[in-house]
Design a protein around this motif. Structure first.
Motif, PDB file in Angstrom:
ATOM      1  N   ARG A 326       0.832  -1.209   0.000  1.00 12.39           N
ATOM      2  CA  ARG A 326       0.000   0.000   0.000  1.00 12.39           C
ATOM      3  C   ARG A 326       0.868   1.261   0.000  1.00 12.39           C
ATOM      4  N   LEU A 327       1.945   1.221   0.776  1.00  8.74           N
ATOM      5  CA  LEU A 327       2.804   2.400   0.900  1.00  8.74           C
ATOM      6  C   LEU A 327       3.435   2.762  -0.436  1.00  8.74           C
ATOM      7  N   PHE A 328       3.966   1.774  -1.140  1.00 11.13           N
ATOM      8  CA  PHE A 328       4.644   2.047  -2.406  1.00 11.13           C
ATOM      9  C   PHE A 328       3.642   2.376  -3.508  1.00 11.13           C
ATOM     10  N   ALA A 329       2.402   1.917  -3.348  1.00 10.32           N
ATOM     11  CA  ALA A 329       1.363   2.322  -4.292  1.00 10.32           C
ATOM     12  C   ALA A 329       1.051   3.810  -4.135  1.00 10.32           C
ATOM     13  N   GLU A 330       1.165   4.314  -2.905  1.00 11.93           N
ATOM     14  CA  GLU A 330       0.962   5.742  -2.648  1.00 11.93           C
ATOM     15  C   GLU A 330       2.115   6.570  -3.205  1.00 11.93           C
ATOM     16  N   ASP A 331       3.332   6.078  -2.996  1.00 11.14           N
ATOM     17  CA  ASP A 331       4.517   6.832  -3.435  1.00 11.14           C
ATOM     18  C   ASP A 331       5.633   5.847  -3.765  1.00 11.14           C
ATOM     19  N   GLU A 332       5.887   5.659  -5.030  1.00  9.21           N
ATOM     20  CA  GLU A 332       6.898   4.701  -5.476  1.00  9.21           C
ATOM     21  C   GLU A 332       8.295   5.100  -5.009  1.00  9.21           C
ATOM     22  N   ASN A 333       8.524   6.392  -4.806  1.00  8.75           N
ATOM     23  CA  ASN A 333       9.845   6.862  -4.379  1.00  8.75           C
ATOM     24  C   ASN A 333      10.207   6.406  -2.968  1.00  8.75           C
ATOM     25  N   LEU A 334       9.214   5.974  -2.196  1.00  5.15           N
ATOM     26  CA  LEU A 334       9.484   5.525  -0.831  1.00  5.15           C
ATOM     27  C   LEU A 334      10.232   4.200  -0.787  1.00  5.15           C
ATOM     28  N   ARG A 335      10.324   3.511  -1.908  1.00 10.50           N
ATOM     29  CA  ARG A 335      11.121   2.279  -1.937  1.00 10.50           C
ATOM     30  C   ARG A 335      12.567   2.567  -1.554  1.00 10.50           C
ATOM     31  N   GLU A 336      13.104   3.667  -2.031  1.00  5.64           N
ATOM     32  CA  GLU A 336      14.483   4.020  -1.703  1.00  5.64           C
ATOM     33  C   GLU A 336      14.622   4.395  -0.238  1.00  5.64           C
ATOM     34  N   VAL A 337      13.610   5.039   0.321  1.00 15.86           N
ATOM     35  CA  VAL A 337      13.667   5.451   1.724  1.00 15.86           C
ATOM     36  C   VAL A 337      13.707   4.244   2.649  1.00 15.86           C
ATOM     37  N   PHE A 338      12.951   3.209   2.316  1.00 22.34           N
ATOM     38  CA  PHE A 338      12.839   2.040   3.183  1.00 22.34           C
ATOM     39  C   PHE A 338      13.727   0.877   2.741  1.00 22.34           C
ATOM     40  N   ASP A 339      14.652   1.152   1.840  1.00 22.73           N
ATOM     41  CA  ASP A 339      15.570   0.103   1.373  1.00 22.73           C
ATOM     42  C   ASP A 339      16.777   0.003   2.309  1.00 22.73           C
ATOM     43  N   ILE A 340      16.506  -0.355   3.564  1.00 26.17           N
ATOM     44  CA  ILE A 340      17.546  -0.530   4.576  1.00 26.17           C
ATOM     45  C   ILE A 340      17.209  -1.780   5.377  1.00 26.17           C
ATOM     46  N   PRO A 341      18.222  -2.455   5.953  1.00 26.01           N
ATOM     47  CA  PRO A 341      17.952  -3.708   6.685  1.00 26.01           C
ATOM     48  C   PRO A 341      16.935  -3.552   7.814  1.00 26.01           C
ATOM     49  N   ALA A 342      16.971  -2.429   8.516  1.00 23.34           N
ATOM     50  CA  ALA A 342      16.069  -2.253   9.651  1.00 23.34           C
ATOM     51  C   ALA A 342      14.620  -2.171   9.222  1.00 23.34           C
ATOM     52  N   ALA A 343      14.357  -1.802   7.971  1.00 16.42           N
ATOM     53  CA  ALA A 343      12.987  -1.616   7.506  1.00 16.42           C
ATOM     54  C   ALA A 343      12.454  -2.830   6.753  1.00 16.42           C
ATOM     55  N   ARG A 344      13.039  -3.983   6.944  1.00 17.19           N
ATOM     56  CA  ARG A 344      12.539  -5.166   6.246  1.00 17.19           C
ATOM     57  C   ARG A 344      11.115  -5.487   6.727  1.00 17.19           C
ATOM     58  N   PRO A 345      10.309  -6.127   5.899  1.00 13.75           N
ATOM     59  CA  PRO A 345       8.899  -6.359   6.248  1.00 13.75           C
ATOM     60  C   PRO A 345       8.691  -7.070   7.582  1.00 13.75           C
ATOM     61  N   GLN A 346       9.591  -7.985   7.961  1.00 11.79           N
ATOM     62  CA  GLN A 346       9.421  -8.716   9.216  1.00 11.79           C
ATOM     63  C   GLN A 346       9.481  -7.797  10.436  1.00 11.79           C
TER      64      GLN A 346
END
Length: 653
Positions: A326-346
């Motif tokens: 849902r988040l990336f559907a709102e803003d595709e650019n947020l993929r880069e923001v959350f592309d860190i180990p701490a932000a993994r889906p788990q």
């Protein structure tokens, strides 16, 4: 037979040994030398005249000399290559023998009751992390690999008895144990023929005798910290409170390199330990709040219950992926923001669970510290900005509300919005104060009313005061200029600093007010007023219900009062700074008068916005008569002659 035939036909050609490769290269060099000799002789012959040209025999001799030189070079190179390769193979064989012997020693060591990993498993983990941190076996020096495999060599050989109680005794025992490990490793390595220089460095790494700025020593320290976080943390934290664990993890974080810190954030933690790690990491990076984090609203008990009940209906194993979808559907650019180990889906459901566990009134101070740590670390190490909050709110609320029963969806959405604004009450002030100009504009334009008009009014006022201060200082430094009195400069500098604090306070007040008003309360869920809701309760239950209702009402009033106090303070500071500058307006250089007028107009606009907010909150929300002191302050400002026209009139003394 068919299988054997297939295997035989599929067998690859025999690989050439390193010695054969070196010999072949040397032979090629020799042949090239012969060709060069003949070519040089032929070239010399062609450049000379007929009378000076040497005979064919001379050319043949030159070519032969080149060939002989090439042959000698081949023999010498081949011999040197053989000797070097044989020496390298012997060194490698000695290292492999040492590794096997170390493994045998580990296997003979008894496993202590308090150890999560036995010696063999622990050292295998050290070696695994060393390889991971250094980028593979090819980048790991032999001494570092030997030290990693022997990290806990016969650690139990030195008893901890006799070293005293407490930390000092533990440190003394550990120092002696390390020295003994280094001495034992030296015996093992020398016994199997490892060269002495390599032995000395491997033993120094195991005994931790090298400075921490040594690259290999830092890698060993990183591996030990990552094993502690990944394997021993759950057992270690059993008898320690959150404050103690945050302090321990702060020290652990400081020991690690940035590369190891990135790996640490990607490990698996319980919700409680994740919160402690965030607190510790923020403190280690000097990102904690300077005095205390901003205050979060205390959510009503009914809201907290609804939050936890609705969260229990959400499938934890797939929530992270759904949220990011849902988040990336709102803003595709947020993929880069959350592309860190701490932000993994788990980790997403763990963060939510951690925050829900901290919503009880006695835990809210820690809730505030953890939220501040999350915002500060996300801003410092990532690209998280205020403008990203709108998409996060929408994705979070909708992802959870989807699992609520149909009749509960509206209240569930309302409760999670109140929760999100309580998080923003702490995180947004920090993020907004650190946003750059373009980021601030993006935040204002996002689908979240943050920053609000009151927040921007505070910012306008601070910028207006700053312009007046600049004009006074530049005019005082100009030729023939008159310096402004020190008390005036001190007052407007102080006002500017306070107005910047008011920007932060207004964000906090706005988020807290919204959260407290949209939160679900016990009385709001009933059709009858509060006294009737407790009519059926008896004795202590009725008293408790009444006390809870009173506390919830007091919390709302607290945020209502703050929503009046902050804009009122902005207006008072703007008025005070303007009045202080009236006496200096004629000292302003003509070239700076447009800037002076611009500053005055910014302050005037900010004051008008702030007073409008005060008036709205006093009459529409707060209600007349509820705060005589605030009403008097407001009336005084409203009835005072505004200083703005006089401030911009340079012809009046």
């Amino acid at each position: 037979l068919k299988v054997g035939k297939l295997v035989h036909t599929a067998r690859p050609a025999r690989l050439r040994s390193p010695l054969e490769i070196c010999s072949g290269m040397a032979a090629a060099v020799a042949a090239a030398s012969a060709v060069v000799g003949a070519t040089v002789a032929a070239t010399v012959a062609s450049t000379l005249g007929p009378e000076s040209r040497p005979r064919g025999a001379v050319i043949a001799v030159a070519a032969g000399a080149g060939g002989l030189g090439g042959f000698l070079l081949w023999r010498l190179t081949r011999s040197a290559a053989r000797r070097g390769l044989e020496g390298a193979l012997e060194v490698a064989a000695a290292e492999e023998r040492a590794l096997r012997l170390v493994d045998l020693i580990h296997a003979c060591q008894p496993r202590r009751f308090e150890d999560v990993l036995d010696e063999t498993s622990y050292c295998a983990e050290v070696e695994r992390w060393v390889l991971e941190l250094r980028g593979g076996p090819i980048h790991v020096p032999p001494a570092l690999r030997l030290a990693a495999r022997a990290a806990h060599l016969e650690r139990g050989a030195v008893s901890s008895e006799g070293f005293g109680e407490g930390r000092q005794g533990y440190l003394s025992w550990r120092a002696k144990a390390r020295r003994r490990q280094g001495e034992r490793l030296e015996e093992v390595l020398l016994a199997v023929g490892v060269e002495r220089g390599l032995v000395a460095r491997a033993c120094a790494l195991v005994a931790k005798e090298l400075p921490i700025h040594d690259v290999d020593m830092q890698t060993m320290e990183d591996a030990a910290c990552l094993i502690f976080l990944g394997h021993r943390l759950c057992q270690f934290q059993a008898d320690k409170d959150d404050g103690k664990m945050a302090d321990i993890l702060q020290k652990t974080w400081r020991k690690m390199s940035p590369q190891a810190q990135a790996q640490a954030l990607g490990l698996d933690y319980t919700p409680r330990m994740l919160g402690c790690l965030l607190e510790g990491a923020a403190a280690a990076e000097d990102l904690q709040a300077s005095v205390a984090p901003m205050v979060a609203p205390r959510l009503p008990a009914a809201t907290v219950t609804l939050l936890r009940d609705s969260w229990a209906l959400v499938p934890q194993d797939k929530f992270g992926d759904e949220f990011y979808g849902r988040l990336f559907a709102e803003d595709e650019n947020l993929r880069e923001v959350f592309d860190i180990p701490a932000a993994r889906p788990q980790n997403v459901p763990k963060v939510v669970r951690m925050l829900l566990d901290l919503l009880d009134s006695e835990q809210v101070p820690r809730f505030e510290r953890v939220i501040h740590a999350m915002a500060a670390l996300s801003r410092h190490f990532g690209r998280f900005r205020t403008a990203h909050l709108a998409a996060i709110k929408k994705a979070l609320v909708r992802s959870i509300t989807d699992y609520a029963p149909s009749k509960e969806k509206k209240k569930t959405s309302q409760a999670w919005e109140a929760f999100f604004y309580s998080v923003c009450a702490v995180s947004c002030p920090f993020l907004i104060m650190n946003d750059r100009l373009c980021e601030s504009a993006n935040s204002t334009a996002s689908a979240l009313p943050l920053p609000s008009g009151g927040t921007l009014a505070g910012n306008l006022a601070s910028q207006g005061v700053a312009l007046l201060e600049m004009c006074l200082r530049v005019s005082g430094l100009s030729q023939g200029g008159t310096a402004a009195p020190e008390e005036v400069l001190h007052r407007i500098t102080e006002a500017r600093d306070w107005l910047m604090d008011a920007v932060r306070d207004d964000v906090n007040a706005y988020c807290g007010l919204v959260s407290s008003f949209i939160a679900v309360t016990a009385t709001a869920e009933e059709d009858e007023p509060s006294p009737a809701n407790t009519r059926g309760l008896q004795g202590g239950a009725a008293i408790a219900a009444a006390a809870a209702a009173a506390a919830e009402e007091a919390e709302r009033r607290r945020w209502l009062r703050r929503s009046v106090e902050v804009p009122l303070h902005i207006a008072e500071l703007s008025y005070g700074a303007a009045v202080a500058c009236l006496q200096c307006r004629r000292q302003i250089k003509r070239s700076l008068q447009p800037e002076w007028v611009a500053g005055a107009k910014l302050m005037r606009t900010a004051t008008e916005i702030a007073l409008r907010n005060v008036s709205t909150n006093l009459t529409s929300i707060w209600g007349k008569g509820n705060s005589e002191a605030l009403e008097k302050r407001f009336s005084k400002l409203r009835d005072t002659e505004p200083p703005w026209e006089d401030l911009c009139n340079f012809g009046i003394s």
